[in-house]
Design a protein around this motif. Structure first.
Motif, mmCIF file in Angstrom:
data_model
loop_
_atom_site.group_PDB
_atom_site.id
_atom_site.type_symbol
_atom_site.label_atom_id
_atom_site.label_comp_id
_atom_site.label_asym_id
_atom_site.label_seq_id
_atom_site.Cartn_x
_atom_site.Cartn_y
_atom_site.Cartn_z
ATOM 1 N N LYS A 90 -118.261 -12.797 -70.020
ATOM 2 C CA LYS A 90 -118.212 -12.266 -68.653
ATOM 3 C C LYS A 90 -119.545 -11.629 -68.301
ATOM 4 O O LYS A 90 -120.056 -10.788 -69.050
ATOM 5 C CB LYS A 90 -117.083 -11.245 -68.518
ATOM 6 C CG LYS A 90 -115.691 -11.823 -68.693
ATOM 7 C CD LYS A 90 -114.629 -10.753 -68.506
ATOM 8 C CE LYS A 90 -113.229 -11.335 -68.669
ATOM 9 N NZ LYS A 90 -112.169 -10.312 -68.500
ATOM 10 N N ARG A 91 -120.075 -12.017 -67.172
ATOM 11 C CA ARG A 91 -121.353 -11.458 -66.741
ATOM 12 C C ARG A 91 -121.166 -10.097 -66.097
ATOM 13 O O ARG A 91 -120.147 -9.819 -65.462
ATOM 14 C CB ARG A 91 -122.028 -12.426 -65.768
ATOM 15 C CG ARG A 91 -122.543 -13.667 -66.478
ATOM 16 C CD ARG A 91 -123.099 -14.659 -65.519
ATOM 17 N NE ARG A 91 -123.818 -15.709 -66.212
ATOM 18 C CZ ARG A 91 -123.997 -16.922 -65.734
ATOM 19 N NH1 ARG A 91 -123.478 -17.241 -64.569
ATOM 20 N NH2 ARG A 91 -124.668 -17.819 -66.416
ATOM 21 N N ARG A 92 -122.183 -9.276 -66.231
ATOM 22 C CA ARG A 92 -122.151 -7.924 -65.668
ATOM 23 C C ARG A 92 -122.720 -7.959 -64.251
ATOM 24 O O ARG A 92 -123.821 -8.475 -64.022
ATOM 25 C CB ARG A 92 -122.926 -6.951 -66.555
ATOM 26 C CG ARG A 92 -122.262 -6.789 -67.924
ATOM 27 C CD ARG A 92 -123.010 -5.842 -68.829
ATOM 28 N NE ARG A 92 -123.087 -4.491 -68.308
ATOM 29 C CZ ARG A 92 -122.095 -3.606 -68.339
ATOM 30 N NH1 ARG A 92 -120.915 -3.948 -68.857
ATOM 31 N NH2 ARG A 92 -122.248 -2.386 -67.862
ATOM 32 N N VAL A 93 -121.951 -7.408 -63.318
ATOM 33 C CA VAL A 93 -122.270 -7.506 -61.892
ATOM 34 C C VAL A 93 -122.419 -6.109 -61.300
ATOM 35 O O VAL A 93 -121.549 -5.252 -61.479
ATOM 36 C CB VAL A 93 -121.157 -8.275 -61.142
ATOM 37 C CG1 VAL A 93 -121.479 -8.350 -59.644
ATOM 38 C CG2 VAL A 93 -120.980 -9.668 -61.722
ATOM 39 N N LEU A 94 -123.518 -5.885 -60.603
ATOM 40 C CA LEU A 94 -123.767 -4.632 -59.902
ATOM 41 C C LEU A 94 -123.445 -4.825 -58.426
ATOM 42 O O LEU A 94 -123.995 -5.727 -57.780
ATOM 43 C CB LEU A 94 -125.234 -4.207 -60.067
ATOM 44 C CG LEU A 94 -125.629 -2.861 -59.466
ATOM 45 C CD1 LEU A 94 -124.923 -1.718 -60.203
ATOM 46 C CD2 LEU A 94 -127.145 -2.672 -59.514
ATOM 47 N N LEU A 95 -122.530 -4.003 -57.898
ATOM 48 C CA LEU A 95 -122.106 -4.118 -56.505
ATOM 49 C C LEU A 95 -122.834 -3.084 -55.651
ATOM 50 O O LEU A 95 -122.873 -1.903 -56.002
ATOM 51 C CB LEU A 95 -120.592 -3.910 -56.398
ATOM 52 C CG LEU A 95 -119.713 -4.838 -57.239
ATOM 53 C CD1 LEU A 95 -118.245 -4.455 -57.080
ATOM 54 C CD2 LEU A 95 -119.927 -6.290 -56.842
ATOM 55 N N LEU A 96 -123.383 -3.522 -54.527
ATOM 56 C CA LEU A 96 -124.053 -2.629 -53.583
ATOM 57 C C LEU A 96 -123.294 -2.654 -52.267
ATOM 58 O O LEU A 96 -122.956 -3.734 -51.765
ATOM 59 C CB LEU A 96 -125.501 -3.044 -53.359
ATOM 60 C CG LEU A 96 -126.496 -2.782 -54.502
ATOM 61 C CD1 LEU A 96 -126.340 -3.811 -55.620
ATOM 62 C CD2 LEU A 96 -127.939 -2.781 -53.989
ATOM 63 N N ALA A 97 -123.024 -1.473 -51.727
ATOM 64 C CA ALA A 97 -122.232 -1.388 -50.497
ATOM 65 C C ALA A 97 -122.745 -0.266 -49.606
ATOM 66 O O ALA A 97 -123.460 0.635 -50.058
ATOM 67 C CB ALA A 97 -120.758 -1.151 -50.831
ATOM 68 N N SER A 168 -127.075 -5.543 -66.095
ATOM 69 C CA SER A 168 -126.548 -6.397 -65.032
ATOM 70 C C SER A 168 -127.275 -7.740 -64.998
ATOM 71 O O SER A 168 -128.478 -7.826 -65.258
ATOM 72 C CB SER A 168 -126.687 -5.706 -63.676
ATOM 73 O OG SER A 168 -125.979 -4.486 -63.650
ATOM 74 N N GLU A 169 -126.513 -8.774 -64.681
ATOM 75 C CA GLU A 169 -127.076 -10.115 -64.541
ATOM 76 C C GLU A 169 -127.043 -10.595 -63.103
ATOM 77 O O GLU A 169 -127.757 -11.532 -62.732
ATOM 78 C CB GLU A 169 -126.312 -11.091 -65.422
ATOM 79 C CG GLU A 169 -126.357 -10.773 -66.901
ATOM 80 C CD GLU A 169 -125.505 -11.725 -67.711
ATOM 81 O OE1 GLU A 169 -125.924 -12.887 -67.877
ATOM 82 O OE2 GLU A 169 -124.424 -11.318 -68.158
ATOM 83 N N VAL A 170 -126.193 -9.964 -62.295
ATOM 84 C CA VAL A 170 -126.016 -10.362 -60.903
ATOM 85 C C VAL A 170 -125.893 -9.114 -60.042
ATOM 86 O O VAL A 170 -125.250 -8.136 -60.449
ATOM 87 C CB VAL A 170 -124.746 -11.230 -60.713
ATOM 88 C CG1 VAL A 170 -124.656 -11.727 -59.274
ATOM 89 C CG2 VAL A 170 -124.716 -12.382 -61.692
ATOM 90 N N ALA A 171 -126.502 -9.140 -58.867
ATOM 91 C CA ALA A 171 -126.327 -8.085 -57.873
ATOM 92 C C ALA A 171 -125.645 -8.697 -56.656
ATOM 93 O O ALA A 171 -125.966 -9.815 -56.253
ATOM 94 C CB ALA A 171 -127.664 -7.473 -57.469
ATOM 95 N N VAL A 172 -124.686 -7.968 -56.093
ATOM 96 C CA VAL A 172 -123.955 -8.459 -54.921
ATOM 97 C C VAL A 172 -124.099 -7.450 -53.791
ATOM 98 O O VAL A 172 -123.722 -6.277 -53.948
ATOM 99 C CB VAL A 172 -122.461 -8.671 -55.240
ATOM 100 C CG1 VAL A 172 -121.721 -9.117 -53.985
ATOM 101 C CG2 VAL A 172 -122.289 -9.711 -56.341
ATOM 102 N N LEU A 173 -124.633 -7.900 -52.666
ATOM 103 C CA LEU A 173 -124.732 -7.052 -51.481
ATOM 104 C C LEU A 173 -123.435 -7.227 -50.693
ATOM 105 O O LEU A 173 -123.310 -8.113 -49.858
ATOM 106 C CB LEU A 173 -125.948 -7.445 -50.641
ATOM 107 C CG LEU A 173 -127.290 -7.515 -51.379
ATOM 108 C CD1 LEU A 173 -128.426 -7.737 -50.385
ATOM 109 C CD2 LEU A 173 -127.535 -6.264 -52.202
#
Length: 289
Positions: A90-97, A168-173
């Motif tokens: 499972k990849r580690r995802v950083l969420l930005l909001a 983190s491997e992915v960032a999500v805006l």
């Protein structure tokens, strides 16, 4: 030793030439692998070939590391851009909001029920934790990073530090209503997904639903794309639309838009995490299931 139930995902792209599929499949056969899924695309415009393969080790005891090391020679011979990973990882995802939290809430829900297989490494917001008092972050690290024009460079430096420190491997805006600088966009190239509340390339920038209302459109939509230094111009991963009418107010469009944004972002993130999205210049190749 690799168990027969372990599955691996191989993705690749390269200049097109005869024999690519044969070379890949022969290599996997010689390693005792069984191909479970295979998708490919020959882009005649760019002259590039794209492929996604899911396989397991049916015979022998080859490990993922051994397969990766052995495939390097094939990759060099074919000038491949490629990746290989264990499907279970499972990849580690950083969420930005920001203030609007519907995409953040939706991703948290899909994560909790196992619909999106990921590890959430943290949540970054330019708004205080109290903004999301109604959301259960379930122990997820929360980082309040307020930003102004004067502090943008410092704030983005901290975002990049958190991204790296959290693995983190992915960032999500997830409706993060801040434009990333060219520097941070470059660092996150191919690893940062944005949801834009409009059907790009039309109605870019601020208040696209109000722009759409002013133009009297009959369809509205949302777009998930990779972030680049060009605002809302990154490679598109997924889009969706919904029919509207002259009776809909801008507020109606915003309400309906929230539903479209949630599902478009969720699909785009899921496909990225499943290695279904391959970059093709300013476009993407998406191998849907």
């Amino acid at each position: 030793m690799t168990a027969p139930t372990d599955q691996f995902i191989l993705t690749l792209s390269c200049p097109n030439r005869p024999g690519i599929v044969a070379r890949v499949s022969t290599f996997l056969f010689e390693k005792g692998c069984n191909i479970l899924e295979a998708q490919q695309f020959d882009d005649t415009e760019s002259g590039r070939f794209f492929m996604r393969v899911v396989f397991n080790v049916a015979t022998g005891a080859a490990t993922g590391a051994e397969i990766r090391a052995g495939f390097a020679a094939v990759a060099e011979a074919l000038a491949l851009t490629w990746g290989l990973r264990d499907k279970a990882d499972k990849r580690r995802v950083l969420l930005l909001a920001s203030k609007f939290d519907h995409c953040l809430a939706d991703l948290l829900y899909r994560w909790r029920i196992g619909e999106i297989p990921m590890e959430i490494s943290g949540i970054v917001s330019n708004h205080a934790r109290e903004t999301y008092a109604h959301l259960d972050f379930d122990g997820i690290a929360f980082h309040h990073l307020p930003v102004t024009k004067a502090t943008k460079l410092e704030q983005e430096t901290e975002i990049w530090r958190i991204f790296q420190a959290s693995g983190s491997e992915v960032a999500v805006l997830a409706r993060y209503m801040q434009v990333l600088s060219d520097g941070l966009s470059a660092k996150l190239s191919g690893r940062c997904i944005n949801i834009h509340h409009s059907f790009l390339p039309g109605f870019k920038g601020a208040k696209p639903y109000h722009q759409a209302h002013a133009r009297g459109v009959k369809l509205m939509g949302a777009t998930a794309h990779y972030v680049t230094s060009d605002l809302d111009e990154g490679p598109i991963i997924e889009q969706d639309v919904e029919r509207i009418s002259h009776q809909d107010s801008p507020e109606d469009l915003v309400r309906k838009g929230r539903d479209i944004e949630r599902r478009v972002l969720a699909r785009a993130l899921s496909w990225h995490l499943e290695d279904r999205v391959l970059l093709n210049g300013s476009k993407t190749v998406v191998f849907r299931d």
